[in-house]
Design a protein around this motif. Sequence first.
Motif, PDB file in Angstrom:
ATOM      1  N   PHE A 234       2.731   1.626  -3.356  1.00 53.31           N
ATOM      2  CA  PHE A 234       1.815   1.997  -4.438  1.00 53.31           C
ATOM      3  C   PHE A 234       1.362   3.449  -4.277  1.00 53.31           C
ATOM      4  O   PHE A 234       1.300   4.205  -5.250  1.00 53.31           O
ATOM      5  CB  PHE A 234       0.616   1.047  -4.459  1.00 53.31           C
ATOM      6  CG  PHE A 234      -0.244   1.199  -5.683  1.00 53.31           C
ATOM      7  CD1 PHE A 234       0.268   0.923  -6.936  1.00 53.31           C
ATOM      8  CD2 PHE A 234      -1.557   1.607  -5.586  1.00 53.31           C
ATOM      9  CE1 PHE A 234      -0.517   1.053  -8.082  1.00 53.31           C
ATOM     10  CE2 PHE A 234      -2.352   1.739  -6.711  1.00 53.31           C
ATOM     11  CZ  PHE A 234      -1.830   1.464  -7.961  1.00 53.31           C
ATOM     12  N   ARG A 235       1.078   3.851  -3.053  1.00 53.41           N
ATOM     13  CA  ARG A 235       0.672   5.237  -2.791  1.00 53.41           C
ATOM     14  C   ARG A 235       1.778   6.208  -3.216  1.00 53.41           C
ATOM     15  O   ARG A 235       1.525   7.242  -3.825  1.00 53.41           O
ATOM     16  CB  ARG A 235       0.340   5.409  -1.305  1.00 53.41           C
ATOM     17  CG  ARG A 235      -0.336   6.717  -0.961  1.00 53.41           C
ATOM     18  CD  ARG A 235      -0.758   6.759   0.506  1.00 53.41           C
ATOM     19  NE  ARG A 235      -1.630   5.677   0.899  1.00 53.41           N
ATOM     20  CZ  ARG A 235      -2.935   5.632   0.645  1.00 53.41           C
ATOM     21  NH1 ARG A 235      -3.503   6.598  -0.021  1.00 53.41           N
ATOM     22  NH2 ARG A 235      -3.661   4.612   1.055  1.00 53.41           N
TER      23      ARG A 235
ATOM     24  N   SER B  80      -2.654  10.374  -8.082  1.00 56.23           N
ATOM     25  CA  SER B  80      -3.264   9.851  -6.853  1.00 56.23           C
ATOM     26  C   SER B  80      -4.760  10.131  -6.778  1.00 56.23           C
ATOM     27  O   SER B  80      -5.491   9.392  -6.116  1.00 56.23           O
ATOM     28  CB  SER B  80      -2.550  10.390  -5.613  1.00 56.23           C
ATOM     29  OG  SER B  80      -2.574  11.792  -5.599  1.00 56.23           O
TER      30      SER B  80
ATOM     31  N   GLU C 138       0.830  -1.205   0.000  1.00 59.27           N
ATOM     32  CA  GLU C 138       0.000   0.000   0.000  1.00 59.27           C
ATOM     33  C   GLU C 138       0.864   1.254   0.000  1.00 59.27           C
ATOM     34  O   GLU C 138       0.649   2.170  -0.793  1.00 59.27           O
ATOM     35  CB  GLU C 138      -0.920   0.021   1.224  1.00 59.27           C
ATOM     36  CG  GLU C 138      -1.702   1.312   1.349  1.00 59.27           C
ATOM     37  CD  GLU C 138      -2.352   1.519   2.699  1.00 59.27           C
ATOM     38  OE1 GLU C 138      -2.913   2.610   2.904  1.00 59.27           O
ATOM     39  OE2 GLU C 138      -2.307   0.623   3.552  1.00 59.27           O
TER      40      GLU C 138
ATOM     41  N   TRP D 155      -7.009   7.094  -7.835  1.00 59.61           N
ATOM     42  CA  TRP D 155      -6.917   5.839  -7.111  1.00 59.61           C
ATOM     43  C   TRP D 155      -7.445   5.975  -5.690  1.00 59.61           C
ATOM     44  O   TRP D 155      -7.231   6.989  -5.039  1.00 59.61           O
ATOM     45  CB  TRP D 155      -5.466   5.382  -7.027  1.00 59.61           C
ATOM     46  CG  TRP D 155      -4.861   5.062  -8.345  1.00 59.61           C
ATOM     47  CD1 TRP D 155      -4.191   5.922  -9.180  1.00 59.61           C
ATOM     48  CD2 TRP D 155      -4.877   3.805  -9.004  1.00 59.61           C
ATOM     49  NE1 TRP D 155      -3.792   5.269 -10.306  1.00 59.61           N
ATOM     50  CE2 TRP D 155      -4.200   3.949 -10.222  1.00 59.61           C
ATOM     51  CE3 TRP D 155      -5.392   2.551  -8.674  1.00 59.61           C
ATOM     52  CZ2 TRP D 155      -4.023   2.913 -11.117  1.00 59.61           C
ATOM     53  CZ3 TRP D 155      -5.215   1.515  -9.556  1.00 59.61           C
ATOM     54  CH2 TRP D 155      -4.542   1.702 -10.764  1.00 59.61           C
ATOM     55  N   ARG D 156      -8.073   4.916  -5.209  1.00 64.87           N
ATOM     56  CA  ARG D 156      -8.381   4.769  -3.775  1.00 64.87           C
ATOM     57  C   ARG D 156      -7.570   3.562  -3.322  1.00 64.87           C
ATOM     58  O   ARG D 156      -7.795   2.443  -3.778  1.00 64.87           O
ATOM     59  CB  ARG D 156      -9.866   4.524  -3.548  1.00 64.87           C
ATOM     60  CG  ARG D 156     -10.177   4.358  -2.076  1.00 64.87           C
ATOM     61  CD  ARG D 156     -11.656   4.273  -1.805  1.00 64.87           C
ATOM     62  NE  ARG D 156     -11.843   3.771  -0.465  1.00 64.87           N
ATOM     63  CZ  ARG D 156     -12.775   2.907  -0.126  1.00 64.87           C
ATOM     64  NH1 ARG D 156     -13.649   2.485  -1.020  1.00 64.87           N
ATOM     65  NH2 ARG D 156     -12.866   2.480   1.109  1.00 64.87           N
ATOM     66  N   ILE D 157      -6.637   3.806  -2.459  1.00 58.46           N
ATOM     67  CA  ILE D 157      -5.680   2.775  -2.058  1.00 58.46           C
ATOM     68  C   ILE D 157      -5.863   2.485  -0.577  1.00 58.46           C
ATOM     69  O   ILE D 157      -5.935   3.404   0.239  1.00 58.46           O
ATOM     70  CB  ILE D 157      -4.237   3.252  -2.325  1.00 58.46           C
ATOM     71  CG1 ILE D 157      -4.074   3.642  -3.789  1.00 58.46           C
ATOM     72  CG2 ILE D 157      -3.230   2.185  -1.916  1.00 58.46           C
ATOM     73  CD1 ILE D 157      -2.831   4.449  -4.067  1.00 58.46           C
ATOM     74  N   ASP D 158      -5.925   1.217  -0.256  1.00 58.83           N
ATOM     75  CA  ASP D 158      -6.058   0.809   1.136  1.00 58.83           C
ATOM     76  C   ASP D 158      -5.404  -0.558   1.286  1.00 58.83           C
ATOM     77  O   ASP D 158      -5.093  -1.220   0.299  1.00 58.83           O
ATOM     78  CB  ASP D 158      -7.531   0.743   1.538  1.00 58.83           C
ATOM     79  CG  ASP D 158      -7.735   0.799   3.035  1.00 58.83           C
ATOM     80  OD1 ASP D 158      -6.736   0.880   3.789  1.00 58.83           O
ATOM     81  OD2 ASP D 158      -8.897   0.772   3.471  1.00 58.83           O
ATOM     82  N   SER D 159      -5.217  -0.975   2.505  1.00 56.92           N
ATOM     83  CA  SER D 159      -4.615  -2.258   2.792  1.00 56.92           C
ATOM     84  C   SER D 159      -5.398  -2.921   3.908  1.00 56.92           C
ATOM     85  O   SER D 159      -5.782  -2.259   4.874  1.00 56.92           O
ATOM     86  CB  SER D 159      -3.164  -2.047   3.223  1.00 56.92           C
ATOM     87  OG  SER D 159      -2.588  -3.244   3.671  1.00 56.92           O
TER      88      SER D 159
END
Length: 125
Positions: free
Chosen positions: A14-15, A24, A11, A27-31
Amino acid sequence: MCLGNPSPIAEAVFRKLVTDENVSDKWRIDSAATSTCEVGNPPDYRGQNRRKEHGVAVNHVAQQVPEEDLVTFDCMLCMDESSRRDWTRKGHPVNHSRATAELLGSYDPRKQLIVEDPITGMSPT
């Protein structure tokens, strides 16, 4: 998504990549983890040290994959087959699940499908 260790690192990396590419906002980035064994804990200190060595910031507390992710995400990137199987099982009882589960390694130009644990160097499956 993983059992616990690699996905916070993925995460954060990638962020950083999407921020560096100035995309950015797309994208919605989470882990998250498939298990509850690490919920509420920060990432392993060894992983935090590795990220610091590479200048990758992290602000993460472990969480289990929330059910709403099944309907809000288009794609879940899994570190290994075990996580992908867990995700697939979790997704079946939820109506309107649209997320697909793919191996993060399928995007690796070296075609290393399974992401090894960056701390132990072992494959989680």
